[in-house]
Design a protein around this motif. Sequence first.
Motif, PDB file in Angstrom:
ATOM      1  N   ILE A 468       0.924  -1.474   0.210  1.00  0.00           N
ATOM      2  CA  ILE A 468      -0.380   0.028  -0.021  1.00  0.00           C
ATOM      3  C   ILE A 468       1.398   1.892  -0.326  1.00  0.00           C
ATOM      4  O   ILE A 468       1.867   1.671   1.022  1.00  0.00           O
ATOM      5  CB  ILE A 468      -1.572  -0.167   1.138  1.00  0.00           C
ATOM      6  CG1 ILE A 468      -2.121  -1.352   1.526  1.00  0.00           C
ATOM      7  CG2 ILE A 468      -1.939   1.371   1.227  1.00  0.00           C
ATOM      8  CD1 ILE A 468      -3.004  -1.199   3.026  1.00  0.00           C
ATOM      9  N   SER A 469       1.018   2.502  -1.118  1.00  0.00           N
ATOM     10  CA  SER A 469       1.571   3.810  -1.614  1.00  0.00           C
ATOM     11  C   SER A 469       0.373   4.416  -1.004  1.00  0.00           C
ATOM     12  O   SER A 469      -0.452   4.560  -1.355  1.00  0.00           O
ATOM     13  CB  SER A 469       2.658   2.763  -2.512  1.00  0.00           C
ATOM     14  OG  SER A 469       3.195   1.930  -2.365  1.00  0.00           O
ATOM     15  N   ASP A 470       1.730   5.043  -0.552  1.00  0.00           N
ATOM     16  CA  ASP A 470       1.066   6.599  -0.687  1.00  0.00           C
ATOM     17  C   ASP A 470       1.689   7.894  -1.122  1.00  0.00           C
ATOM     18  O   ASP A 470       3.436   7.745  -1.719  1.00  0.00           O
ATOM     19  CB  ASP A 470       0.043   6.882   0.340  1.00  0.00           C
ATOM     20  CG  ASP A 470       1.891   6.870   1.395  1.00  0.00           C
ATOM     21  OD1 ASP A 470       2.394   8.123   1.065  1.00  0.00           O
ATOM     22  OD2 ASP A 470       1.683   6.236   2.402  1.00  0.00           O
ATOM     23  N   THR A 471       1.550   8.886  -1.647  1.00  0.00           N
ATOM     24  CA  THR A 471       2.393   9.734  -1.775  1.00  0.00           C
ATOM     25  C   THR A 471       2.137  10.875  -1.207  1.00  0.00           C
ATOM     26  O   THR A 471       2.383  12.300  -1.242  1.00  0.00           O
ATOM     27  CB  THR A 471       2.041  10.696  -3.098  1.00  0.00           C
ATOM     28  OG1 THR A 471       0.419  11.006  -3.691  1.00  0.00           O
ATOM     29  CG2 THR A 471       1.998   9.279  -4.261  1.00  0.00           C
ATOM     30  N   THR A 517       6.348  -4.847   6.596  1.00  0.00           N
ATOM     31  CA  THR A 517       8.039  -3.313   6.691  1.00  0.00           C
ATOM     32  C   THR A 517       7.876  -2.590   5.616  1.00  0.00           C
ATOM     33  O   THR A 517       6.309  -2.585   4.988  1.00  0.00           O
ATOM     34  CB  THR A 517       8.936  -5.066   5.394  1.00  0.00           C
ATOM     35  OG1 THR A 517       8.661  -4.900   5.192  1.00  0.00           O
ATOM     36  CG2 THR A 517       9.623  -5.647   6.494  1.00  0.00           C
ATOM     37  N   PHE A 518       8.462  -1.272   5.682  1.00  0.00           N
ATOM     38  CA  PHE A 518       8.010  -0.294   4.933  1.00  0.00           C
ATOM     39  C   PHE A 518       8.953   0.311   4.453  1.00  0.00           C
ATOM     40  O   PHE A 518      11.004   0.237   4.848  1.00  0.00           O
ATOM     41  CB  PHE A 518       7.587   0.850   5.720  1.00  0.00           C
ATOM     42  CG  PHE A 518       8.482   0.991   7.077  1.00  0.00           C
ATOM     43  CD1 PHE A 518       8.936   2.470   6.178  1.00  0.00           C
ATOM     44  CD2 PHE A 518       8.348   0.776   7.737  1.00  0.00           C
ATOM     45  CE1 PHE A 518       9.690   2.806   7.332  1.00  0.00           C
ATOM     46  CE2 PHE A 518       9.031   1.143   9.349  1.00  0.00           C
ATOM     47  CZ  PHE A 518      10.115   2.413   8.796  1.00  0.00           C
ATOM     48  N   GLY A 525       7.044  10.048  -0.536  1.00  0.00           N
ATOM     49  CA  GLY A 525       5.903   8.948   0.235  1.00  0.00           C
ATOM     50  C   GLY A 525       6.258   8.031   0.623  1.00  0.00           C
ATOM     51  O   GLY A 525       7.939   8.369   1.538  1.00  0.00           O
ATOM     52  N   THR A 526       5.130   7.068   1.525  1.00  0.00           N
ATOM     53  CA  THR A 526       5.414   5.727   2.055  1.00  0.00           C
ATOM     54  C   THR A 526       4.652   4.458   1.519  1.00  0.00           C
ATOM     55  O   THR A 526       3.836   4.688   1.074  1.00  0.00           O
ATOM     56  CB  THR A 526       5.303   6.001   3.770  1.00  0.00           C
ATOM     57  OG1 THR A 526       5.463   6.963   4.064  1.00  0.00           O
ATOM     58  CG2 THR A 526       5.769   4.485   4.811  1.00  0.00           C
ATOM     59  N   THR A 527       6.254   3.081   1.746  1.00  0.00           N
ATOM     60  CA  THR A 527       5.090   2.355   0.996  1.00  0.00           C
ATOM     61  C   THR A 527       5.016   1.122   2.163  1.00  0.00           C
ATOM     62  O   THR A 527       6.092   0.549   3.168  1.00  0.00           O
ATOM     63  CB  THR A 527       5.477   1.377  -0.265  1.00  0.00           C
ATOM     64  OG1 THR A 527       5.336   2.566  -1.357  1.00  0.00           O
ATOM     65  CG2 THR A 527       4.433   0.081  -0.447  1.00  0.00           C
ATOM     66  N   ASP A 548      14.856 -14.292  13.046  1.00  0.00           N
ATOM     67  CA  ASP A 548      14.880 -12.723  12.358  1.00  0.00           C
ATOM     68  C   ASP A 548      14.266 -12.318  10.869  1.00  0.00           C
ATOM     69  O   ASP A 548      14.503 -11.857  10.141  1.00  0.00           O
ATOM     70  CB  ASP A 548      16.737 -13.596  10.997  1.00  0.00           C
ATOM     71  CG  ASP A 548      16.527 -14.858  10.881  1.00  0.00           C
ATOM     72  OD1 ASP A 548      15.100 -15.271  10.236  1.00  0.00           O
ATOM     73  OD2 ASP A 548      16.886 -15.452   9.922  1.00  0.00           O
ATOM     74  N   ALA A 549      13.426 -12.758  11.103  1.00  0.00           N
ATOM     75  CA  ALA A 549      11.906 -12.319  10.177  1.00  0.00           C
ATOM     76  C   ALA A 549      10.707 -11.414  11.060  1.00  0.00           C
ATOM     77  O   ALA A 549       9.702 -11.806  10.976  1.00  0.00           O
ATOM     78  CB  ALA A 549      11.558 -13.301   9.945  1.00  0.00           C
ATOM     79  N   GLN A 550      10.786 -10.819  11.541  1.00  0.00           N
ATOM     80  CA  GLN A 550      10.327 -10.335  12.869  1.00  0.00           C
ATOM     81  C   GLN A 550       9.510  -9.379  12.503  1.00  0.00           C
ATOM     82  O   GLN A 550       9.635  -8.059  13.075  1.00  0.00           O
ATOM     83  CB  GLN A 550      10.648 -10.078  14.213  1.00  0.00           C
ATOM     84  CG  GLN A 550      10.887 -11.389  14.854  1.00  0.00           C
ATOM     85  CD  GLN A 550      10.072 -12.060  15.060  1.00  0.00           C
ATOM     86  OE1 GLN A 550       9.152 -11.952  15.791  1.00  0.00           O
ATOM     87  NE2 GLN A 550       9.900 -13.249  14.962  1.00  0.00           N
ATOM     88  N   GLY A 551       9.724  -8.579  11.164  1.00  0.00           N
ATOM     89  CA  GLY A 551       9.011  -7.431  10.581  1.00  0.00           C
ATOM     90  C   GLY A 551       9.641  -5.785  10.428  1.00  0.00           C
ATOM     91  O   GLY A 551       8.985  -5.397  11.276  1.00  0.00           O
ATOM     92  N   GLU A 552      11.211  -5.798  10.764  1.00  0.00           N
ATOM     93  CA  GLU A 552      11.797  -4.474  11.400  1.00  0.00           C
ATOM     94  C   GLU A 552      11.802  -3.616   9.932  1.00  0.00           C
ATOM     95  O   GLU A 552      11.527  -4.232   8.926  1.00  0.00           O
ATOM     96  CB  GLU A 552      13.078  -5.303  11.582  1.00  0.00           C
ATOM     97  CG  GLU A 552      13.432  -5.798  12.890  1.00  0.00           C
ATOM     98  CD  GLU A 552      12.775  -4.968  14.321  1.00  0.00           C
ATOM     99  OE1 GLU A 552      12.330  -3.928  14.090  1.00  0.00           O
ATOM    100  OE2 GLU A 552      12.298  -6.055  14.839  1.00  0.00           O
ATOM    101  N   PRO A 553      11.353  -3.010  10.399  1.00  0.00           N
ATOM    102  CA  PRO A 553      10.961  -1.833   9.249  1.00  0.00           C
ATOM    103  C   PRO A 553      12.764  -2.102   8.659  1.00  0.00           C
ATOM    104  O   PRO A 553      13.699  -1.865   8.643  1.00  0.00           O
ATOM    105  CB  PRO A 553      10.881  -0.084  10.061  1.00  0.00           C
ATOM    106  CG  PRO A 553      11.167  -0.629  11.632  1.00  0.00           C
ATOM    107  CD  PRO A 553      11.536  -2.055  11.672  1.00  0.00           C
ATOM    108  N   ALA A 554      12.080  -1.223   7.163  1.00  0.00           N
ATOM    109  CA  ALA A 554      12.992  -1.163   6.155  1.00  0.00           C
ATOM    110  C   ALA A 554      13.783   0.107   6.620  1.00  0.00           C
ATOM    111  O   ALA A 554      13.382   1.008   6.777  1.00  0.00           O
ATOM    112  CB  ALA A 554      12.488  -1.497   4.497  1.00  0.00           C
TER     113      ALA A 554
END
Length: 554
Positions: A468-471, A517-518, A525-527, A548-554
């Motif tokens: 889900i991306s936004d501007t 992640t994001f 913007g953010t995805t 090691d797959a706990q959804g840390e921010p990218a």
Amino acid sequence: MSDLAGLQTGVSSTGETELADFCSFASQLPGAWWSKDAAGRYVYVNPAAARSIGRPALEILGRTDAELFPKDVAAALSAHDERVRRTGENLEAFEEIPDDDGDTRHWYCAKFPLLAPDDSGARGTAGFAIDVTSVMRRARDAEAMLQQILDAMTDMVLVKGEHSRLEWANKAFLATYGMSATQLHGIIDAPFTATDHTQQYVKDDLYVFSTGRRLEIPEEPLTCHDGKVLTVHTVKVPIFDSNGQVIKTLGVSRDITDRKRMELELRHAQKLESVGRLAAGIAHEINTPIQFIGDDMHFIRKAFEDVLALCDTYQLFVQRAAGGAVSAADVAEIRDAEARAGLAFVSKNVRPALDAVQEGMTRVTTLVRALKEFGNPDQGERCEADINLELANTLSVSNNELRCVADVELDLGTLPGVLCCPGDLRQVFLNLLLNAAHSIADVCARTGQRGRIKVTTRALEDKVVVSISDTGTGIPEDLRSKIFDPFFTTKEVGKGIGQGLTMARMIVVAKHQGSLTFDTAMGVGTTFHVALPHAGETPETQGFSSPDAQGEPA
């Protein structure tokens, strides 16, 4: 008989010098050294050995263990000697020997055979021992301290051996199972545990045993002795021996039943907050089609009444025609009635009006169904769901708030079914969509330009990814590590409780073993990326999540 003389019995003169040197050397060693003949009689002891036995050397020489030690101790020592003589092999063992004060001392012993010159077999034994009492006591003190620490823990700790058999548990686990340590030892699992649960426990144990890898199970049931079923978070790790081989498994289970209840209540509260924010938009979404449905129905009703009046005129005309009394005035009356009914107008517009009513009803039905699906609470049971359909329902509910600030673009791929809790995922999607709309609204307030929200779904090899991306404004660098923290929010007071992304991550990562992640850039913007294992995943990968797959921010 002197120490040396006793040891020299049967030894050739050529070996006397070497033997004397050895005895001189052994007498200076801190460890206890001795030798015995084939009958088990001591023929040599160094000073340290004499002190350990508690008698002068001359009182020891020529005697057997049976004459020097209590019966049970002598039997154990003699059994070790006999094994060395019989096998001709060295032996290492721990032996317990009482001292003069009656305290038991612990010795690490190494025993080896004294071979006859003609290779006819062992003519006796020799050995040395090191007093490890202090080490053993420290180890036992440490073990006792560890036992007290583990028993003080509220987490349930369990050790299993081969074939998943229980070997040890702390007090918390024993209390949960309502068993003593003796009753628990050796069983696979408690007799009141459901068979399918036991099979899964064994399967997880075998995974750890065979791979030597840590296994984490975010949620699994644990049945108590009173029938109560707890929800626990379990971590299982292998225990290795000195050769690196797995010999046992250690499991630690934490009762998260109350936490799960609180999470459920918090999710419901957050859902109510979301519905409250969307209430005005939902009312508008329903009001618009209802309004034109009402207008079209008013037109159709009036047209129908006019057509009924025209039908009455037709019936009179037919009656007159049947009697042969039709006149030009009758025909003129019909023309006037048709004009009053606006027959041509009705014929042209009733059909489109009916189509509009049907379209409006479809829109209302779709919105109500989406709202019902969104508000339908999950019962904790997973089912296979169509993620594209869940997204469509969520977009229907949030459409009014989104379209005020942005155009929504869909790029939905063909997806396999996902084993999930659909209601929870709809809440995740709604949180991400509303966050996107609010971020774009901040840009619109400054520039007056509408933004864009793009929803993309793709099926990868082992997972389904929703992006889900936004501007919008993007996330400042100093806030990126905090956005998943509980109660953290950048919104004004009254516009959010800071639980949306926290709950979203909890649902995706902990409940569905996925990742959240994001990617973000200031002014661009953010995805957000939601990755979920699809229904084709193997049970091994569904049962646990990798650390090691706990959804840390990218």
